[in-house]
Design a protein around this motif. Structure first.
Motif, PDB file in Angstrom:
ATOM      1  N   ILE A 262       0.836  -1.196   0.000  1.00 63.26           N
ATOM      2  CA  ILE A 262       0.000   0.000   0.000  1.00 63.26           C
ATOM      3  C   ILE A 262       0.877   1.255   0.000  1.00 63.26           C
ATOM      4  CG2 ILE A 262      -2.221  -0.852   0.916  1.00 63.26           C
ATOM      5  CD1 ILE A 262      -1.156  -0.430   3.719  1.00 63.26           C
ATOM      6  N   GLN A 263       2.079   1.107  -0.588  1.00 65.69           N
ATOM      7  CA  GLN A 263       3.012   2.250  -0.616  1.00 65.69           C
ATOM      8  C   GLN A 263       2.412   3.448  -1.353  1.00 65.69           C
ATOM      9  OE1 GLN A 263       3.615  -0.889  -1.661  1.00 65.69           O
ATOM     10  NE2 GLN A 263       5.790  -1.289  -1.888  1.00 65.69           N
ATOM     11  N   ASP A 264       1.529   3.173  -2.330  1.00 69.76           N
ATOM     12  CA  ASP A 264       0.955   4.285  -3.101  1.00 69.76           C
ATOM     13  C   ASP A 264      -0.074   5.071  -2.294  1.00 69.76           C
ATOM     14  OD1 ASP A 264      -0.564   1.962  -3.073  1.00 69.76           O
ATOM     15  OD2 ASP A 264      -1.644   2.496  -4.910  1.00 69.76           O
ATOM     16  N   ARG A 265      -0.544   4.529  -1.160  1.00 71.74           N
ATOM     17  CA  ARG A 265      -1.591   5.227  -0.396  1.00 71.74           C
ATOM     18  C   ARG A 265      -1.187   5.577   1.030  1.00 71.74           C
ATOM     19  NH1 ARG A 265      -6.092   2.798   0.718  1.00 71.74           N
ATOM     20  NH2 ARG A 265      -5.459   0.675   0.297  1.00 71.74           N
ATOM     21  N   VAL A 266      -0.017   5.124   1.439  1.00 71.01           N
ATOM     22  CA  VAL A 266       0.424   5.450   2.802  1.00 71.01           C
ATOM     23  C   VAL A 266       1.784   6.133   2.743  1.00 71.01           C
ATOM     24  CG1 VAL A 266       0.954   4.573   5.108  1.00 71.01           C
ATOM     25  CG2 VAL A 266      -0.804   3.439   3.740  1.00 71.01           C
ATOM     26  N   GLU A 267       1.815   7.351   3.261  1.00 75.44           N
ATOM     27  CA  GLU A 267       3.068   8.105   3.290  1.00 75.44           C
ATOM     28  C   GLU A 267       3.536   8.192   4.742  1.00 75.44           C
ATOM     29  OE1 GLU A 267       4.702  12.359   1.584  1.00 75.44           O
ATOM     30  OE2 GLU A 267       2.604  12.207   2.194  1.00 75.44           O
ATOM     31  N   LEU A 268       4.825   7.933   4.960  1.00 76.37           N
ATOM     32  CA  LEU A 268       5.369   7.953   6.322  1.00 76.37           C
ATOM     33  C   LEU A 268       6.305   9.143   6.475  1.00 76.37           C
ATOM     34  CD1 LEU A 268       6.221   4.148   6.530  1.00 76.37           C
ATOM     35  CD2 LEU A 268       4.247   5.297   7.551  1.00 76.37           C
ATOM     36  N   LEU A 269       6.091   9.919   7.539  1.00 80.25           N
ATOM     37  CA  LEU A 269       6.911  11.117   7.747  1.00 80.25           C
ATOM     38  C   LEU A 269       7.445  11.134   9.175  1.00 80.25           C
ATOM     39  CD1 LEU A 269       4.430  13.687   6.145  1.00 80.25           C
ATOM     40  CD2 LEU A 269       6.453  12.711   5.048  1.00 80.25           C
ATOM     41  N   CYS A 270       8.720  11.420   9.299  1.00 90.18           N
ATOM     42  CA  CYS A 270       9.330  11.425  10.625  1.00 90.18           C
ATOM     43  C   CYS A 270       9.275  12.815  11.247  1.00 90.18           C
ATOM     44  CB  CYS A 270      10.785  10.946  10.534  1.00 90.18           C
ATOM     45  SG  CYS A 270      11.484  10.657  12.173  1.00 90.18           S
ATOM     46  N   GLY A 271       8.789  12.908  12.485  1.00 92.01           N
ATOM     47  CA  GLY A 271       8.759  14.191  13.177  1.00 92.01           C
ATOM     48  C   GLY A 271       7.795  14.129  14.339  1.00 92.01           C
ATOM     49  N   ASP A 272       7.771  15.204  15.110  1.00 99.95           N
ATOM     50  CA  ASP A 272       6.996  15.266  16.333  1.00 99.95           C
ATOM     51  C   ASP A 272       5.530  15.608  16.034  1.00 99.95           C
ATOM     52  OD1 ASP A 272       6.356  15.376  18.980  1.00 99.95           O
ATOM     53  OD2 ASP A 272       7.270  17.338  19.338  1.00 99.95           O
ATOM     54  N   LEU A 273       4.636  14.695  16.321  1.00 98.51           N
ATOM     55  CA  LEU A 273       3.182  14.871  16.113  1.00 98.51           C
ATOM     56  C   LEU A 273       2.854  15.491  14.744  1.00 98.51           C
ATOM     57  CD1 LEU A 273       1.675  16.015  19.546  1.00 98.51           C
ATOM     58  CD2 LEU A 273       1.475  13.795  18.440  1.00 98.51           C
ATOM     59  N   PHE A 274       2.278  16.712  14.722  1.00101.84           N
ATOM     60  CA  PHE A 274       1.824  17.330  13.478  1.00101.84           C
ATOM     61  C   PHE A 274       2.948  17.974  12.665  1.00101.84           C
ATOM     62  CE2 PHE A 274      -1.843  17.755  16.375  1.00101.84           C
ATOM     63  CZ  PHE A 274      -2.851  17.220  15.600  1.00101.84           C
ATOM     64  N   GLU A 275       4.112  18.147  13.288  1.00 97.50           N
ATOM     65  CA  GLU A 275       5.169  18.958  12.663  1.00 97.50           C
ATOM     66  C   GLU A 275       5.459  18.575  11.193  1.00 97.50           C
ATOM     67  OE1 GLU A 275       9.183  18.819  14.688  1.00 97.50           O
ATOM     68  OE2 GLU A 275       9.507  18.058  12.670  1.00 97.50           O
ATOM     69  N   PRO A 276       5.585  17.261  10.871  1.00102.89           N
ATOM     70  CA  PRO A 276       5.892  16.936   9.469  1.00102.89           C
ATOM     71  C   PRO A 276       4.729  17.205   8.507  1.00102.89           C
ATOM     72  CG  PRO A 276       6.057  14.971  10.873  1.00102.89           C
ATOM     73  CD  PRO A 276       5.530  16.068  11.725  1.00102.89           C
ATOM     74  N   LEU A 277       3.533  17.520   9.067  1.00105.04           N
ATOM     75  CA  LEU A 277       2.380  17.779   8.194  1.00105.04           C
ATOM     76  C   LEU A 277       2.350  19.224   7.718  1.00105.04           C
ATOM     77  CD1 LEU A 277      -0.474  16.056  10.258  1.00105.04           C
ATOM     78  CD2 LEU A 277       0.925  15.051   8.454  1.00105.04           C
ATOM     79  N   VAL A 278       3.072  20.088   8.414  1.00102.10           N
ATOM     80  CA  VAL A 278       2.961  21.528   8.143  1.00102.10           C
ATOM     81  C   VAL A 278       3.177  21.857   6.655  1.00102.10           C
ATOM     82  CG1 VAL A 278       3.943  23.812   8.671  1.00102.10           C
ATOM     83  CG2 VAL A 278       3.470  22.179  10.519  1.00102.10           C
ATOM     84  N   PRO A 279       4.217  21.310   5.990  1.00104.99           N
ATOM     85  CA  PRO A 279       4.415  21.634   4.570  1.00104.99           C
ATOM     86  C   PRO A 279       3.256  21.179   3.676  1.00104.99           C
ATOM     87  CG  PRO A 279       6.342  20.511   5.498  1.00104.99           C
ATOM     88  CD  PRO A 279       5.263  20.433   6.517  1.00104.99           C
ATOM     89  N   HIS A 280       2.422  20.242   4.149  1.00105.81           N
ATOM     90  CA  HIS A 280       1.307  19.726   3.334  1.00105.81           C
ATOM     91  C   HIS A 280       0.050  20.589   3.477  1.00105.81           C
ATOM     92  CE1 HIS A 280       3.083  15.598   2.586  1.00105.81           C
ATOM     93  NE2 HIS A 280       3.906  16.128   3.474  1.00105.81           N
ATOM     94  N   LEU A 281       0.056  21.509   4.440  1.00103.04           N
ATOM     95  CA  LEU A 281      -1.166  22.267   4.725  1.00103.04           C
ATOM     96  C   LEU A 281      -1.640  23.111   3.546  1.00103.04           C
ATOM     97  CD1 LEU A 281      -0.780  23.454   8.424  1.00103.04           C
ATOM     98  CD2 LEU A 281      -2.635  22.069   7.479  1.00103.04           C
ATOM     99  N   ASP A 282      -0.711  23.492   2.659  1.00106.20           N
ATOM    100  CA  ASP A 282      -1.102  24.265   1.470  1.00106.20           C
ATOM    101  C   ASP A 282      -2.018  23.441   0.576  1.00106.20           C
ATOM    102  OD1 ASP A 282       0.618  26.099   2.386  1.00106.20           O
ATOM    103  OD2 ASP A 282       2.269  25.598   1.005  1.00106.20           O
ATOM    104  N   VAL A 283      -1.829  22.124   0.614  1.00102.59           N
ATOM    105  CA  VAL A 283      -2.561  21.237  -0.293  1.00102.59           C
ATOM    106  C   VAL A 283      -3.833  20.709   0.354  1.00102.59           C
ATOM    107  CG1 VAL A 283      -2.319  19.195  -1.787  1.00102.59           C
ATOM    108  CG2 VAL A 283      -0.280  20.506  -1.078  1.00102.59           C
ATOM    109  N   THR A 284      -3.734  20.357   1.625  1.00107.66           N
ATOM    110  CA  THR A 284      -4.892  19.711   2.246  1.00107.66           C
ATOM    111  C   THR A 284      -4.919  19.878   3.763  1.00107.66           C
ATOM    112  OG1 THR A 284      -6.150  17.637   2.321  1.00107.66           O
ATOM    113  CG2 THR A 284      -3.788  17.423   2.628  1.00107.66           C
ATOM    114  N   GLN A 285      -6.131  19.732   4.297  1.00106.08           N
ATOM    115  CA  GLN A 285      -6.287  19.389   5.707  1.00106.08           C
ATOM    116  C   GLN A 285      -6.772  17.942   5.721  1.00106.08           C
ATOM    117  OE1 GLN A 285      -9.056  22.560   6.889  1.00106.08           O
ATOM    118  NE2 GLN A 285      -7.551  23.184   8.427  1.00106.08           N
ATOM    119  N   TRP A 286      -6.996  17.383   6.908  1.00109.83           N
ATOM    120  CA  TRP A 286      -7.314  15.955   6.972  1.00109.83           C
ATOM    121  C   TRP A 286      -8.766  15.700   7.370  1.00109.83           C
ATOM    122  CZ3 TRP A 286      -2.559  17.914   7.089  1.00109.83           C
ATOM    123  CH2 TRP A 286      -1.598  17.250   6.314  1.00109.83           C
TER     124      TRP A 286
END
Ligand code: GLN
Length: 294
Positions: free
Chosen positions: A165-189
């Motif tokens: 399921i590599q095409d649908r699951v992305e893994l990001l290393c960081g503290d809680l929400f921190e690695p999501l910040v760069p994605h906020l321009d594209v989406t919320q969850w």
């Protein structure tokens, strides 16, 4: 000379683990023996009279000795089953618990109430059990999973690959929400799940030996009252959760009222539900965000 057949070994190991107060001794014996012999558990029963050779006996002896000292069997055999899915585990990540399956069930039920592709996020993913089970259970979901431990994420990456399921699951290393910040321009969850560390300092000292001595403290210990991570999630959730989206948290056996209070204090949610597990302990907090701010 007596021959060690599968049948005799199972009886002997079960008795030995029972005497040493190991949980689920018969199941543990079956898991250890089938692991060493490279068999499925059911195959032990179809080969009951098979004589086990010296090399296998030596390996088994080592594992049984370690299990008798309360080293978790899942670590000894490198895997466990979660939501009927085989998951690799190592001492770098918490062993998935059956109680957490309830969270996956509620996550999938929530996603099914919505239409179109869904963006889910799993914080503190560990070995990736929630992320993998949600992705497999809801094929229209894309899942972003984060963890502060790169060692745990390496295990999650192998689980994602194992289940293709590599095409649908992305893994990001960081503290809680921190690695999501760069994605906020594209989406919320649409859905944010998390089984954070939630054991209080006092409870941590009283954990069973198999947990305290072997599982990562980082995945368990969460400050004086065990609520540290929930506080941090509540402080940041506003930026990351879509209107109408849901936050699903695993919680400790008596944390329902305190977590409800933290969620209510955000004033973001239209509905908050605390749910108990089959042992009648608080286990899940579900909070659905309002469509529009009040
Ligand atoms: N339920 C786990 C235990 O008691 C704790 C899991 C967690 O902190 N996320 O061992």
């Amino acid at each position: 000379m007596t021959q060690w057949t599968i049948q005799r070994l199972l009886t002997w190991i079960t008795d030995y683990l029972t005497k040493n107060d190991v949980d689920a001794p018969r199941l543990s014996a079956e898991l250890l023996l089938s692991h060493v012999l490279g068999l499925k558990r059911i195959e032990l029963y179809t080969q009951f009279d098979r004589v086990v050779n010296k090399e296998h006996l030596d390996r088994l002896h080592d594992l049984v000795r370690r299990a008798s000292r309360h080293e978790p069997v899942a670590y000894l055999i490198g895997r466990t089953e979660f939501y009927s899915i085989e998951m690799e585990v190592t001492p770098d990540c918490l062993i998935p618990r059956p109680e957490t399956e309830l969270l996956v069930q509620r996550a999938i039920e929530f996603l099914r109430t919505r239409s179109g592709p869904q963006h889910a996020c799993d914080l503190c993913t560990g070995c990736g059990c929630i992320a993998v089970a949600v992705a497999k259970g809801f094929p229209d979901a894309k899942v972003t999973a984060t963890d502060i431990s790169d060692k745990a994420l390496a295990v999650a990456a192998r689980n994602v690959e194992k289940h293709q399921i590599q095409d649908r699951v992305e893994l990001l290393c960081g503290d809680l929400f921190e690695p999501l910040v760069p994605h906020l321009d594209v989406t919320q969850w649409d859905l944010i799940t998390c089984n954070p560390p939630y054991v209080s300092a006092a409870e941590y000292e009283k954990l069973d030996k198999n947990v305290k001595d072997y599982e990562p403290r980082l995945a368990l210990w969460a400050g004086a009252d065990g609520l540290d991570v929930y506080r941090r999630i509540c402080a940041s959730i506003d930026r990351f959760l879509k209107p109408g989206g849901a936050l699903l948290l695993e919680i400790g056996y008596a944390q329902g009222p305190a977590v409800r209070e933290l969620l209510d204090a955000t004033a973001l949610f239209a509905e908050t539900v605390i749910e108990r597990d089959p042992n009648n302990n608080d286990r899940i907090a579900f909070a659905r965000r309002r469509e529009t701010p009040v």
